[in-house]
Design a protein around this motif. Structure first.
Motif, PDB file in Angstrom:
ATOM      1  N   ARG A  28       0.883  -1.173   0.000  1.00 36.57           N
ATOM      2  CA  ARG A  28       0.000   0.000   0.000  1.00 36.57           C
ATOM      3  C   ARG A  28       0.910   1.209   0.000  1.00 36.57           C
ATOM      4  O   ARG A  28       1.882   1.275   0.755  1.00 36.57           O
ATOM      5  N   VAL A  29       0.596   2.172  -0.863  1.00 40.28           N
ATOM      6  CA  VAL A  29       1.378   3.412  -0.974  1.00 40.28           C
ATOM      7  C   VAL A  29       0.497   4.547  -0.493  1.00 40.28           C
ATOM      8  O   VAL A  29      -0.613   4.743  -1.002  1.00 40.28           O
ATOM      9  N   LEU A  30       0.986   5.308   0.485  1.00 40.02           N
ATOM     10  CA  LEU A  30       0.188   6.362   1.098  1.00 40.02           C
ATOM     11  C   LEU A  30       0.881   7.711   0.966  1.00 40.02           C
ATOM     12  O   LEU A  30       2.087   7.837   1.181  1.00 40.02           O
ATOM     13  N   GLY A  31       0.096   8.732   0.615  1.00 44.39           N
ATOM     14  CA  GLY A  31       0.618  10.085   0.513  1.00 44.39           C
ATOM     15  C   GLY A  31       0.145  10.751  -0.771  1.00 44.39           C
ATOM     16  O   GLY A  31      -0.253  10.072  -1.725  1.00 44.39           O
ATOM     17  N   ARG A  32       0.196  12.049  -0.797  1.00 48.86           N
ATOM     18  CA  ARG A  32      -0.196  12.796  -1.993  1.00 48.86           C
ATOM     19  C   ARG A  32       0.977  12.799  -2.964  1.00 48.86           C
ATOM     20  O   ARG A  32       2.047  13.316  -2.643  1.00 48.86           O
ATOM     21  N   PRO A  33       0.821  12.214  -4.154  1.00 52.44           N
ATOM     22  CA  PRO A  33       1.964  12.110  -5.062  1.00 52.44           C
ATOM     23  C   PRO A  33       2.600  13.464  -5.368  1.00 52.44           C
ATOM     24  O   PRO A  33       1.906  14.435  -5.682  1.00 52.44           O
ATOM     25  N   MET A  34       3.926  13.505  -5.224  1.00 52.73           N
ATOM     26  CA  MET A  34       4.742  14.683  -5.564  1.00 52.73           C
ATOM     27  C   MET A  34       4.279  15.926  -4.807  1.00 52.73           C
ATOM     28  O   MET A  34       4.366  17.055  -5.307  1.00 52.73           O
ATOM     29  N   ALA A  35       3.835  15.745  -3.569  1.00 47.39           N
ATOM     30  CA  ALA A  35       3.235  16.861  -2.824  1.00 47.39           C
ATOM     31  C   ALA A  35       4.192  18.029  -2.649  1.00 47.39           C
ATOM     32  O   ALA A  35       3.817  19.179  -2.829  1.00 47.39           O
ATOM     33  N   SER A  36       5.445  17.743  -2.242  1.00 42.49           N
ATOM     34  CA  SER A  36       6.357  18.878  -2.020  1.00 42.49           C
ATOM     35  C   SER A  36       6.627  19.639  -3.291  1.00 42.49           C
ATOM     36  O   SER A  36       6.767  20.848  -3.281  1.00 42.49           O
ATOM     37  N   TRP A  37       6.714  18.932  -4.414  1.00 41.54           N
ATOM     38  CA  TRP A  37       6.997  19.577  -5.703  1.00 41.54           C
ATOM     39  C   TRP A  37       5.780  20.355  -6.206  1.00 41.54           C
ATOM     40  O   TRP A  37       5.925  21.386  -6.859  1.00 41.54           O
ATOM     41  N   ARG A  38       4.596  19.897  -5.895  1.00 46.40           N
ATOM     42  CA  ARG A  38       3.381  20.552  -6.375  1.00 46.40           C
ATOM     43  C   ARG A  38       2.946  21.699  -5.478  1.00 46.40           C
ATOM     44  O   ARG A  38       2.378  22.694  -5.952  1.00 46.40           O
ATOM     45  N   ASP A  39       3.194  21.566  -4.163  1.00 43.76           N
ATOM     46  CA  ASP A  39       2.617  22.509  -3.208  1.00 43.76           C
ATOM     47  C   ASP A  39       3.619  23.424  -2.532  1.00 43.76           C
ATOM     48  O   ASP A  39       3.218  24.406  -1.901  1.00 43.76           O
ATOM     49  N   HIS A  40       4.904  23.110  -2.631  1.00 41.80           N
ATOM     50  CA  HIS A  40       5.882  23.842  -1.818  1.00 41.80           C
ATOM     51  C   HIS A  40       7.005  24.466  -2.635  1.00 41.80           C
ATOM     52  O   HIS A  40       8.043  24.828  -2.080  1.00 41.80           O
ATOM     53  N   MET A  41       6.803  24.598  -3.935  1.00 43.03           N
ATOM     54  CA  MET A  41       7.780  25.253  -4.795  1.00 43.03           C
ATOM     55  C   MET A  41       7.041  26.206  -5.730  1.00 43.03           C
ATOM     56  O   MET A  41       6.112  25.781  -6.414  1.00 43.03           O
ATOM     57  N   PRO A  42       7.422  27.471  -5.755  1.00 47.33           N
ATOM     58  CA  PRO A  42       6.700  28.443  -6.580  1.00 47.33           C
ATOM     59  C   PRO A  42       6.877  28.178  -8.077  1.00 47.33           C
ATOM     60  O   PRO A  42       7.891  27.627  -8.513  1.00 47.33           O
ATOM     61  N   ASP A  43       5.873  28.578  -8.851  1.00 48.06           N
ATOM     62  CA  ASP A  43       6.021  28.542 -10.304  1.00 48.06           C
ATOM     63  C   ASP A  43       7.232  29.375 -10.714  1.00 48.06           C
ATOM     64  O   ASP A  43       7.516  30.420 -10.124  1.00 48.06           O
ATOM     65  N   GLY A  44       7.921  28.908 -11.721  1.00 44.78           N
ATOM     66  CA  GLY A  44       9.107  29.615 -12.194  1.00 44.78           C
ATOM     67  C   GLY A  44      10.401  29.002 -11.727  1.00 44.78           C
ATOM     68  O   GLY A  44      11.471  29.381 -12.212  1.00 44.78           O
ATOM     69  N   MET A  45      10.329  28.054 -10.788  1.00 46.34           N
ATOM     70  CA  MET A  45      11.543  27.372 -10.360  1.00 46.34           C
ATOM     71  C   MET A  45      11.905  26.267 -11.346  1.00 46.34           C
ATOM     72  O   MET A  45      11.054  25.747 -12.061  1.00 46.34           O
TER      73      MET A  45
END
Length: 415
Positions: A28-45
Motif C-alpha cells: 500500500r502506498v500512502l501520501g499525496r503524489p509529488m506533494a512537495s513539488w506541487r505545493d511547496h515550490m513556486p512557479d518559475g523554479m
C-alpha cells in the motif's frame, strides 16, 4: 496484512513502490503524489539537476523523464534546466503507470505491533504491514535558525512553505541563506517587484559552472566524468557508488554528508540575482525583533561589526536537518528504539533497514549512511532496488520475483 507499507509518494516513495510491485509484494502506498513539488515550490523554479539525472526509478527503466517530456513535445536536453512544474507532472505520470494505485490519505502514526507495524491514517483507519518504508521527503526536517523561531509566521517562514510568492509583491523581504533555494527564491521575488536582499554567513556566493558538453574528447571525460551530482571523480563516487560510500567509517560519512556539495547557485540563476538583488554577505543574524508589521534583524559580520536592518518578512532558505527526533509520525516508543549516528539521523544498514527490524528509510534521512546522492532525485534509483531487496530478505522471499503484469502502454502525450 500487507508485505510493505510505503509512507510517502514523492520520487523516493514512488520508486520504491514500483520496484516492490514488480517484485510481487503486496503493498500500500500512502501520501499525496509529488506533494512537495506541487505545493511547496513556486512557479518559475527549475530543477538544478540535469534531466538525465532526475529520473524516478522503475525496474524496466520505461518511465523516464525524457520519455515523458517527448510525449509533451519537449526535449529533455543536457545543460537545459527542466521547470519544476513539468517535473511534478512527470512524477504524476510515473505514478499512474509504474505504481499501484496511490492512497492519498495521510499517515499520522506508525507503531510497532506483534508481527510488524500498524499505521493510523488521518481518518482513523488502521492498516497493518509486515514492513514499512518511510519515504517522507524533506518537509518534516525543516531547519529555521533558533534566533528566528520565536517570530510568528507573518514575520518568518521557511523557503519550502511557499507554493507561490504572490503575497510578497511590493513588499520588503530578506532571504537568509546562500544556496540554490535562497538565490532562486530571491530572483523570483525580484522579478515580481519585491524589494529583496540575500543575507548569508559566507563571505561570497558560490556558483556552479555551466556543465561541459555531453559529447567531448575522451581525455576530458576521463579527467572529469559526468555524474548525477556534477562533474569530477569525487562527485561520480557519491552519485554512482552509494553502496561503497556506506562502507566508509561513520565519522567520514558524517563529515562528507555535512560538507560535500555545499551551498551554491545554479549557473542559470546568477544573472538574475547579481544585478537585481541586494547581497549582504559575511553576516549572521544575532537577534530578531518583530513589531508594527516589521522585523528588525541585528547582524554581526565575520569581523565582529554590528549592524541592523528592517524588513517586512524573513524567508529562511536554511535547509533541512534530518534527525531521528523529527520523525514525528513514529510513535514515541518506536522512535526511541531507533539507533542514531553522530549527526542525529537514524542508523541504516546496507539495505536501508533501520535498527528496528522491518522499518526501512529512504531519502534525505539516509544521507549520512549512503552519501550526498540521497539529497537528490538521482539517489532514488539505488535506493529503490536496494531497499526492496532488503524488504524481501526481511520477509524471506528472496527467490526470483514474480514479474508484475505489464500495464497496457498508453500514449504519453495523452497523460
Amino acid at each position: 496484512m500487507y508485505d510493505l507499507l510505503v509512507v510517502g509518494a514523492g520520487p523516493y516513495g514512488l520508486s520504491v513502490a514500483s520496484h516492490a510491485a514488480a517484485a510481487g509484494l503486496s503493498l500500500r502506498v500512502l501520501g499525496r503524489p509529488m506533494a512537495s513539488w506541487r505545493d511547496h515550490m513556486p512557479d518559475g523554479m527549475f530543477l538544478k539537476s540535469e534531466p538525465w539525472a532526475s529520473n524516478l526509478s522503475d525496474p524496466e527503466d520505461r518511465w523516464r523523464l525524457d520519455t515523458y517530456c517527448a510525449g509533451q513535445g519537449v526535449r529533455a536536453r543536457h545543460g537545459e534546466p527542466i521547470p519544476v512544474e513539468m517535473f511534478a507532472s512527470y512524477g504524476l505520470w510515473f505514478a499512474r503507470n509504474a505504481v499501484p494505485e496511490v492512497d492519498e490519505r495521510t499517515v499520522v502514526r506508525v507503531s510497532a505491533v506483534p508481527g510488524g507495524f500498524e499505521a493510523v491514517l488521518a481518518d482513523g483507519e488502521i492498516l497493518h504491514a509486515r514492513t514499512v518504508a518511510l519515504a517522507v521527503g524533506v518537509l518534516p526536517f525543516i531547519e529555521v535558525p533558533a534566533v528566528l523561531r520565536e517570530l510568528g509566521p507573518s514575520y518568518v517562514s521557511h523557503s519550502s512553505h511557499h507554493g507561490d510568492l504572490d503575497r510578497f509583491r511590493g513588499r520588503d523581504v530578506t532571504v537568509i541563506g546562500g544556496g540554490q533555494a535562497a538565490l532562486e527564491t530571491a530572483a523570483l521575488l525580484a522579478e515580481q517587484g519585491s524589494r529583496v536582499r540575500v543575507l548569508a554567513r559566507a563571505g561570497r556566493l558560490n556558483w556552479n559552472d555551466v556543465p561541459p558538453a555531453w559529447e567531448r574528447p575522451w581525455w576530458e571525460s576521463a579527467r572529469t566524468p559526468h555524474s548525477g551530482l556534477g562533474c569530477g571523480w569525487r562527485n561520480w563516487f557519491y552519485a554512482e557508488r552509494p553502496g561503497l560510500f556506506h562502507r566508509l567509517p561513520e565519522t567520514t560519512r558524517a563529515r562528507i554528508a555535512a560538507t560535500a556539495l555545499g551551498p551554491a547557485g545554479a549557473w542559470w540563476v546568477r544573472d538574475r540575482v547579481e544585478p537585481a538583488v541586494e547581497l549582504l554577505l559575511g553576516h549572521e543574524v544575532s537577534a530578531a525583533h518583530a513589531s508594527d508589521g516589521a522585523v528588525r534583524l541585528e547582524t554581526v559580520s565575520r569581523d565582529g561589526e554590528l549592524t541592523s536592518l528592517e524588513t517586512e518578512h524573513v524567508i529562511a532558505a536554511t535547509g533541512f536537518k534530518a534527525t531521528r527526533e523529527r520523525l514525528g509520525l513514529l510513535s514515541d516508543e518506536l522512535r526511541g528504539e531507533l539507533a542514531a549516528v553522530a549527526d542525529g539521523s537514524p542508523e541504516v544498514g546496507r539495505d536501508f533497514e533501520s535498527s528496528v527490524p522491518g522499518l526501512f528509510m529512504a531519502g534525505l534521512v539516509t544521507a549520512s549512511g549512503f552519501g550526498p546522492a540521497m539529497r537528490f532525485v538521482h539517489g532514488a534509483t539505488f535506493t529503490a532496488g536496494t531497499l526492496v531487496r532488503g524488504v524481501r530478505r526481511r520477509l524471506g522471499t528472496m527467490p526470483v520475483p514474480v514479474r508484475q503484469q505489464r500495464r497496457e502502454a498508453r500514449d504519453p502525450a495523452r497523460r
